[in-house]
Design an enzyme around this catalytic site. Structure first.
Site, PDB file in Angstrom:
ATOM      1  N   LYS A 176       0.841  -1.189   0.000  1.00 46.10           N
ATOM      2  CA  LYS A 176       0.000   0.000   0.000  1.00 46.10           C
ATOM      3  C   LYS A 176       0.882   1.247   0.000  1.00 46.10           C
ATOM      4  CE  LYS A 176      -1.990   2.812   2.847  1.00 46.10           C
ATOM      5  NZ  LYS A 176      -2.112   3.997   1.979  1.00 46.10           N
ATOM      6  N   GLU A 251       9.890   1.554  10.579  1.00 48.01           N
ATOM      7  CA  GLU A 251      10.847   2.642  10.290  1.00 48.01           C
ATOM      8  C   GLU A 251      10.066   3.930  10.463  1.00 48.01           C
ATOM      9  OE1 GLU A 251      13.874   1.896   9.789  1.00 48.01           O
ATOM     10  OE2 GLU A 251      14.006  -0.027   8.771  1.00 48.01           O
ATOM     11  N   CYS A 285      13.267  11.458   6.512  1.00 40.23           N
ATOM     12  CA  CYS A 285      13.339  11.120   7.936  1.00 40.23           C
ATOM     13  C   CYS A 285      14.747  11.324   8.491  1.00 40.23           C
ATOM     14  CB  CYS A 285      12.899   9.677   8.135  1.00 40.23           C
ATOM     15  SG  CYS A 285      13.845   8.547   7.112  1.00 40.23           S
ATOM     16  N   GLU A 387       8.937  16.353  15.357  1.00 43.49           N
ATOM     17  CA  GLU A 387       9.313  16.229  13.946  1.00 43.49           C
ATOM     18  C   GLU A 387       8.441  17.147  13.091  1.00 43.49           C
ATOM     19  OE1 GLU A 387       8.200  12.709  11.686  1.00 43.49           O
ATOM     20  OE2 GLU A 387      10.229  12.560  10.908  1.00 43.49           O
TER      21      GLU A 387
END
Ligand code: NAD
Length: 483
Positions: A176, A251, A285, A387
């Site tokens: 997906k 992750e 990231c 973040e």
């Protein structure tokens, strides 16, 4: 009215509309206009994909390693022959500069297939006869039908980072892609057809996380999930999969320190820090979004870093000279802006950027923001702890080595870190002390696909890459024989 392209599912080697015939709008981030429709699939499509993947499993897992590797090489070759078309599509769909889509995203996607074809061919099992009367050896089996879920920042790059090792190991998969960037995953289906990949080995379902993603994760017969995405989503997935003891690779997010010492080679450091701060609009990231600079070089660094940032070209992703394209979605742009808006409240100072660049009329509704540098002296503030995942960095002065290690580690994330120093002992010493999965010394994001990749703390669990991916996508068994 122009008929919009429909990005539909790829199941059992065929393109299929979602069973419910529902679609969501897909936006071009540079213009803010809808340019395609994405299948808004649901449980029924996931169930169909599961049947297809399950039926394909026995034949695929029984193929020799050489046969499976050949398919991966073929997929890589076809993708390579279409690199321009894929790069254009990735840039148009995601907002990133076309030059980056070509040199990084699609190039790496090709490499993912070649690398894991080679990795599986060169993989060796272990044996041990610690006692001369016994021989232990290991053997591996694929896991079955594996679920692969990827984010929007590096769409094909991260999806193929999962597909390649998963199918190389003999699994069949249900993937997906992110609902914000499904175009190149859709195009990949055609590459798989041209490569004659057996039907059902790789199924790609388009749709939202709460719908399709959740169905894949909670499917009772899918024993393993490899997920790359946000930390909150990772928590949800962990809580759903834990009671079923599913194998899980997560992750997740990062808020990585970039530590610059007095003795750094400033030319190299500034060139690389521009990339580690703003590459892919800061939507990586691994970006070093918390910059710490030692006091003696702070003023010089700041002056040169701001100058280099001013020189970056922000705008049309189709222009090969563009350095910073559009943010992926309006929703994400608003999130980035909301962080810039709290700078004053957090007693931080915006040193550069923070606003929209001046662009042509055609980009008026596009999702653009200038690269932004914010001075902060408070490691506890939200700008330094959360973040942002955009072209926004904080910059903080430090005095001593111990102070900066404490600040670098005083955060919930632990994905990566960068250190700039010419002092070898210091480089080794600090690398050991930083709590994260990867440390780069005097470089950033140099990726060798053999090495373990992953994070500590809220940045995830597990490692992928080379033999670590083979470990994840297989079940290992020890066999002990008495002579
Ligand atoms: P996200 O978590 O919102 O979405 C990631 C994927 O998960 C998408 O395909 C989404 O549809 C799906 N999803 C959402 N909810 C789900 C659910 N309940 N069940 C199953 N699937 C679900 O993340 P994003 O906004 O697409 O990506 C940005 C995040 O990804 C950032 O936090 C970034 O740091 C992280 N990221 C991490 C790495 C890494 O290697 N550690 C790499 C790239 C991006």
């Amino acid at each position: 009215m122009l008929k919009l392209i429909k990005v539909i599912n790829f199941i059992n080697g065929e393109y299929l509309e979602p069973i419910n015939k529902n679609y969501i709008d897909n936006y071009n981030p540079a213009s803010g206009e809808v340019y395609s429709k994405i299948a808004n699939s649901d449980k029924n499509d996931v169930d169909l994909a599961y049947i297809s993947a399950k039926n394909a499993l026995p034949e695929w897992s029984n193929k020799t390693i050489q046969e499976r590797a050949e398919y991966l090489y073929k997929i890589a070759d076809i993708l390579e022959s279409r690199i321009d078309e894929f790069a254009e599509a990735e840039s148009y769909d995601q907002g990133k500069p076309i030059s980056l889509a070509k040199s990084m995203d699609i190039t790496r996607s090709i490499h993912n297939f070649r690398f894991f074809a080679g990795a599986i061919l060169h993989h060796e099992e272990t044996s041990s006869n610690f006692n001369k009367n016994f021989l232990n050896y290991t053997s591996r089996k694929p896991l079955g039908v594996v679920g692969l879920i990827s984010p929007w920042n590096l769409p094909l790059y991260l999806l193929t980072w999962k597909i390649a090792p998963a199918i190389a190991c003999g699994n069949t998969v249900i993937c997906k892609p992110s609902e914000f960037t499904s175009m190149t995953a859709f195009m990949l289906g055609d590459v798989l057809i041209k490569a004659n990949l057996p039907k059902g080995v790789c199924n790609i379902i388009m749709g939202t996380g709460s719908n399709v993603g959740n169905e894949i994760v909670s499917h009772p017969k899918i024993p393993a999930i490899s997920f790359t995405g946000g930390t909150k989503t990772g928590q949800t997935i962990a809580s759903i999969t834990a009671p079923h003891f599913k194998k899980l690779s997560l992750e997740l997010g990062g808020k990585n320190p970039n530590i610059i010492f007095n003795d750094a080679n400033l030319d190299d450091c500034i060139n690389t820090t521009i990339r580690s701060s703003f590459l892919n609009q800061g939507e990586i990231c691994l970006c070093g979004s918390r910059i710490f600079v030692q006091e003696n070089i702070y003023d010089e660094f700041l002056e040169r870093f701001i100058k280099a940032t001013e020189n970056l070209i922000v705008g049309d992703p189709k222009n090969v000279d563009t350095n910073i394209g559009a943010i992926v979605s309006e929703q994400h742009l608003n999130k980035i802006k909301s962080y810039i808006d709290i700078a004053e409240k957090e007693k931080c100072e915006i040193l550069y950027g923070g606003d929209k660049p001046n662009l042509n009329k055609q980009f008026e509704k596009g999702y653009f923001i200038k690269p932004t540098i914010i001075k902060s002296n408070n490691n506890k503030c939200r700008l330094m702890q959360e973040e942002i995942f955009g072209p926004v960095v904080t910059i903080t002065k430090f005095k001593e080595e111990n102070d900066v290690i404490e600040m670098a580690n005083d955060i919930d994330y632990g994905l990566s870190a960068t250190i700039w120093t010419e002092n070898l002992s210091r480089a080794h010493r600090i690398s050991e002390l930083l709590d994260c999965g990867t440390v780069w010394v005097n470089n950033w994001m140099t990726r060798d696909l053999k090495v373990p990749f992953g994070g500590t703390k809220n940045s995830g669990i597990g490692r992928e890459g080379g033999k670590h991916s083979i470990d994840f996508y297989t079940e290992i068994k020890n066999i002990c024989i008495k002579y």
